[in-house]
Design a protein around this motif. Structure first.
Motif, PDB file in Angstrom:
ATOM      1  N   MET A 160       0.830  -1.200   0.000  1.00 30.65           N
ATOM      2  CA  MET A 160       0.000   0.000   0.000  1.00 30.65           C
ATOM      3  C   MET A 160       0.868   1.256   0.000  1.00 30.65           C
ATOM      4  SD  MET A 160      -3.266  -0.530  -0.138  1.00 30.65           S
ATOM      5  CE  MET A 160      -3.933   0.983   0.527  1.00 30.65           C
ATOM      6  N   ARG A 161       1.988   1.189   0.724  1.00 24.22           N
ATOM      7  CA  ARG A 161       2.891   2.344   0.744  1.00 24.22           C
ATOM      8  C   ARG A 161       3.499   2.555  -0.644  1.00 24.22           C
ATOM      9  NH1 ARG A 161       8.238   2.833   3.950  1.00 24.22           N
ATOM     10  NH2 ARG A 161       7.868   0.634   4.269  1.00 24.22           N
ATOM     11  N   VAL A 162       3.907   1.467  -1.303  1.00 26.13           N
ATOM     12  CA  VAL A 162       4.455   1.573  -2.658  1.00 26.13           C
ATOM     13  C   VAL A 162       3.398   2.129  -3.609  1.00 26.13           C
ATOM     14  CG1 VAL A 162       5.363   0.257  -4.617  1.00 26.13           C
ATOM     15  CG2 VAL A 162       6.178  -0.232  -2.307  1.00 26.13           C
ATOM     16  N   LYS A 163       2.154   1.665  -3.454  1.00 32.19           N
ATOM     17  CA  LYS A 163       1.078   2.176  -4.312  1.00 32.19           C
ATOM     18  C   LYS A 163       0.914   3.689  -4.130  1.00 32.19           C
ATOM     19  CE  LYS A 163      -3.852   2.026  -5.275  1.00 32.19           C
ATOM     20  NZ  LYS A 163      -3.950   3.503  -5.255  1.00 32.19           N
ATOM     21  N   SER A 164       0.985   4.160  -2.891  1.00 29.18           N
ATOM     22  CA  SER A 164       0.829   5.602  -2.658  1.00 29.18           C
ATOM     23  C   SER A 164       1.942   6.380  -3.347  1.00 29.18           C
ATOM     24  CB  SER A 164       0.814   5.896  -1.157  1.00 29.18           C
ATOM     25  OG  SER A 164       2.092   5.702  -0.566  1.00 29.18           O
ATOM     26  N   TRP A 165       3.155   5.826  -3.372  1.00 35.76           N
ATOM     27  CA  TRP A 165       4.256   6.491  -4.084  1.00 35.76           C
ATOM     28  C   TRP A 165       3.995   6.480  -5.591  1.00 35.76           C
ATOM     29  CZ3 TRP A 165       8.672   3.546  -1.077  1.00 35.76           C
ATOM     30  CH2 TRP A 165       8.708   4.028   0.239  1.00 35.76           C
ATOM     31  N   CYS A 166       3.480   5.350  -6.098  1.00 33.17           N
ATOM     32  CA  CYS A 166       3.160   5.271  -7.528  1.00 33.17           C
ATOM     33  C   CYS A 166       2.137   6.328  -7.912  1.00 33.17           C
ATOM     34  CB  CYS A 166       2.621   3.889  -7.875  1.00 33.17           C
ATOM     35  SG  CYS A 166       3.856   2.571  -7.895  1.00 33.17           S
ATOM     36  N   ASP A 167       1.123   6.510  -7.069  1.00 34.86           N
ATOM     37  CA  ASP A 167       0.098   7.515  -7.359  1.00 34.86           C
ATOM     38  C   ASP A 167       0.686   8.919  -7.411  1.00 34.86           C
ATOM     39  OD1 ASP A 167      -1.756   5.486  -7.388  1.00 34.86           O
ATOM     40  OD2 ASP A 167      -2.460   5.824  -5.337  1.00 34.86           O
ATOM     41  N   LEU A 168       1.724   9.168  -6.615  1.00 32.98           N
ATOM     42  CA  LEU A 168       2.344  10.491  -6.576  1.00 32.98           C
ATOM     43  C   LEU A 168       3.195  10.779  -7.813  1.00 32.98           C
ATOM     44  CD1 LEU A 168       3.465  10.685  -2.826  1.00 32.98           C
ATOM     45  CD2 LEU A 168       1.649  12.020  -3.910  1.00 32.98           C
ATOM     46  N   ILE A 169       3.821   9.745  -8.373  1.00 30.45           N
ATOM     47  CA  ILE A 169       4.799   9.988  -9.443  1.00 30.45           C
ATOM     48  C   ILE A 169       4.286   9.668 -10.837  1.00 30.45           C
ATOM     49  CG2 ILE A 169       6.673   9.457  -7.827  1.00 30.45           C
ATOM     50  CD1 ILE A 169       7.054   6.803  -9.381  1.00 30.45           C
ATOM     51  N   GLY A 174       5.374  10.430 -16.814  1.00 30.34           N
ATOM     52  CA  GLY A 174       4.777  10.176 -18.124  1.00 30.34           C
ATOM     53  C   GLY A 174       4.168   8.803 -18.267  1.00 30.34           C
ATOM     54  N   TYR A 175       3.685   8.216 -17.146  1.00 33.94           N
ATOM     55  CA  TYR A 175       3.086   6.890 -17.259  1.00 33.94           C
ATOM     56  C   TYR A 175       1.739   7.013 -17.974  1.00 33.94           C
ATOM     57  CZ  TYR A 175       2.767   1.981 -16.201  1.00 33.94           C
ATOM     58  OH  TYR A 175       2.737   0.606 -16.331  1.00 33.94           O
ATOM     59  N   VAL A 270       9.809   0.792 -12.471  1.00 36.43           N
ATOM     60  CA  VAL A 270       9.383   1.600 -11.323  1.00 36.43           C
ATOM     61  C   VAL A 270       9.308   0.738 -10.064  1.00 36.43           C
ATOM     62  CG1 VAL A 270       7.469   2.912 -10.334  1.00 36.43           C
ATOM     63  CG2 VAL A 270       8.141   3.310 -12.699  1.00 36.43           C
ATOM     64  N   LEU A 271       8.686  -0.434 -10.169  1.00 31.96           N
ATOM     65  CA  LEU A 271       8.551  -1.307  -9.001  1.00 31.96           C
ATOM     66  C   LEU A 271       9.903  -1.801  -8.508  1.00 31.96           C
ATOM     67  CD1 LEU A 271       5.390  -3.514  -9.671  1.00 31.96           C
ATOM     68  CD2 LEU A 271       5.605  -1.399  -8.374  1.00 31.96           C
ATOM     69  N   GLY A 307      16.660   8.886 -10.982  1.00 31.39           N
ATOM     70  CA  GLY A 307      16.814  10.319 -10.746  1.00 31.39           C
ATOM     71  C   GLY A 307      15.479  11.046 -10.722  1.00 31.39           C
ATOM     72  N   GLN A 308      14.578  10.683 -11.645  1.00 32.42           N
ATOM     73  CA  GLN A 308      13.253  11.313 -11.679  1.00 32.42           C
ATOM     74  C   GLN A 308      12.477  11.045 -10.389  1.00 32.42           C
ATOM     75  OE1 GLN A 308      12.019   9.523 -15.607  1.00 32.42           O
ATOM     76  NE2 GLN A 308      11.177  11.550 -15.925  1.00 32.42           N
TER      77      GLN A 308
END
Length: 397
Positions: A160-169, A174-175, A270-271, A307-308
Motif C-alpha cells: 500500500m505504501r508503494v502504491k501511494s508512491w506510484c500515485d504520486l509519481i 509520463g506513465y 518503477v517497481l 533520478g526522476q
C-alpha cells in the motif's frame, strides 16, 4: 434527461454561431474557434461525449486536434468535416482509429444531426463497457488484495505504501495509464500466497530465509502473473508483476533470455526501485539517503528513472546538511533505524553484554546486514547513540 455534451470546432465564427443556434435545443452544444480554444474548453468544461472539427484550420488542423483530444480524453468520440481535397487524409485518419466518422463540406444539418446522435450512442457503448469492466476489475482486485491482507498484513501494508508512491509519481514520469501503475504495485506481492505460512512469517519479521525458501520467493512473481492472468484486461499488469525483480542490466529474475534496459516495461522498472525503497525506508516517504543506498547498486535500476523518482519523492533529512551540522547531528535511534555511514557514539551490544560493534566507527553496509541477521537471534540494548550526516567517511573508515 441530461443532454450529451458536444463540442464543434471551426475557424469560421459565423458558421459556428449558426450551428449553435440550430443544435443547442437537442444537445449541450458548445463551440470553439480553432484548436487551441477547443483544448482549453475541453480541459475546463469537459468531458465531452462528441467532438467535431474542421480539417483545415490555421495553426492546428483537425487531425492534430482530434489526435490530441484522443490522448487527453480517450472516451470522446471524434468526427471531422472535410473538403474534397482532404478526403484521402480523412480516410487515413479513420483507418488509424482516430476518427469515428467524417462529413464532406458543406454538410446538411440533418446529416450532421444524425451523425452526432450516432456518435453519442457510440460514446454510451464505450462508457458502459468501461464502467462494467471497472466494476469487474474492482471486484476481482478486491478479492486478491483481501486475501493478501489476511495472509500477511505487514507485506500488504508495504505494498500500500508503494502504491501511494506510484500515485504520486505516475503522471510526472509520463506513465500512460496512472491507475495501472498503482494497481501493479498493489498486486505485486500477490504471488506470495504460494509461500508456506512459516516462510511468510519469517519474511515479514525480516529473518534470514533458507536456500529453498529464497528460491520459492524468487518464483512468486511468476505465480502472481498466473493469478492476474485470470482477470480480463490485466495482462499488461501481470507482465509488470512478473518482471518486478528484473535488473536494468538484464540480471535477476526471471533468468534467461529476457528484456533488459528500456525494453523492460516502465512499470516493472518503477517497481524495481520502489519495492527496494520500501525495504530501506521506515517512514511514509523515502529519504534522500535511501536513494543514495540504491545508487550503490547501479546495475539494478534505470538511472534516469531513479533520478526522476528521487526528485519527486526524496525527503531531505537535515541531519545530513553539512552547513547546518558540519560534523553531523547526534541522536538516539533503534537498531531497525540504523543506516549505512552512521557514526557510533556508543557500542552496539546485546542485553547479555556481547559487543557486536564498538563506538567510534562508521557503520558499513556489510556490518548493517550482519546486524540485521543478529537482530533476529539476540536482543540488543537500545536505543543507540549515533552521529548522523556531516562529511562522508573515507573508504578506509
Amino acid at each position: 434527461m441530461e443532454k450529451s455534451k458536444v463540442l464543434f470546432v471551426d475557424d469560421d465564427r459565423n458558421l459556428l454561431h449558426a450551428l449553435q443556434r440550430k443544435m443547442r435545443r437537442k444537445f449541450d452544444f458548445e463551440i470553439a474557434i480553432g484548436g487551441e480554444e477547443a483544448l482549453r474548453i475541453l480541459m475546463e468544461d469537459g468531458p465531452f461525449a462528441v467532438c467535431i472539427a474542421d480539417m483545415r484550420m490555421p495553426g492546428m488542423d483537425g487531425v492534430k486536434l482530434l489526435t490530441e483530444i484522443g490522448r487527453v480524453s480517450p472516451d470522446t468520440v471524434r468526427m471531422m468535416l472535410t473538403g474534397n481535397a482532404d478526403q484521402h487524409t480523412a480516410v487515413e485518419a479513420i483507418n488509424r482509429g482516430q476518427i469515428f466518422r467524417f462529413f464532406s463540406k458543406p454538410c446538411d444539418d440533418e446529416v450532421l444531426e444524425q451523425g452526432i446522435n450516432d456518435a453519442i450512442r457510440q460514446h454510451q457503448l464505450i462508457t458502459a463497457e468501461r464502467n462494467l469492466l471497472e466494476q469487474t476489475l474492482a471486484g476481482s482486485v478486491k478479492v486478491l488484495t483481501d486475501v493478501l491482507a489476511q495472509l500477511n498484513p505487514l507485506i500488504f501494508g508495504r505494498s500500500m505504501r508503494v502504491k501511494s508512491w506510484c500515485d504520486l509519481i505516475a503522471r510526472d514520469i509520463g506513465y500512460p495509464q496512472p491507475w495501472e501503475l498503482g494497481l501493479a504495485a498493489l498486486l505485486a506481492p500477490i504471488g506470495m500466497v504460494s509461500l508456506p505460512p512459516d516462510t511468510l512469517a519469517r519474511l515479514a519479521m525480516g529473518k534470514v530465509l533458507q536456500p529453498l525458501e529464497r528460491d520459492l520467493l524468487k518464483r512468486t512473481p511468476e505465480v502472481g502473473k498466473q493469478l492476474i492472468a485470470n482477470i480480463p484486461r490485466l495482462n499488461h499488469i501481470g507482465e509488470i508483476v512478473y518482471l518486478q525483480f528484473k535488473n536494468f542490466d538484464g540480471s535477476g529474475f526471471p533468468v534467461g533470455d529476457n528484456p533488459k534496459g528500456k525494453d523492460i516495461p516502465l512499470g516493472a522498472r518503477v517497481l524495481r526501485i520502489l519495492n527496494d525503497l520500501a525495504e530501506l525506508s521506515t517512514s511514509d516517504m523515502p529519504l534522500a539517503q535511501n536513494f543514495d543506498e540504491l545508487r550503490e547498486h547501479p546495475h539494478r535500476y534505470d538511472p534516469e528513472l531513479l533520478g526522476q523518482i528521487s526528485d519527486l519523492l526524496a525527503i531531505v533529512d537535515d541531519s545530513y546538511d553539512i552547513e547546518t551540522h558540519p560534523k553531523g547531528r547526534e541522536q538516539d535511534v533503534f537498531l531497525k533505524s540504523l543506516r549505512v555511514h552512521d557514526f557510533l557514539m556508543t557500542d552496539i551490544e546485546t542485553v547479555e553484554g556481547h559487543i557486536l560493534l564498538t563506538h567510534g566507527n562508521h557503520v558499513s553496509e556489510v556490518q548493517l546486514q550482519r546486524l540485521r541477521v543478529f537482530q533476529q537471534i539476540h536482543k540488543f540494548r537500545e536505543p543507540i547513540r549515533i552521529r548522523r550526516g556531516g562529511s562522508r567517511p573515507s573508504t578506509n573508515d
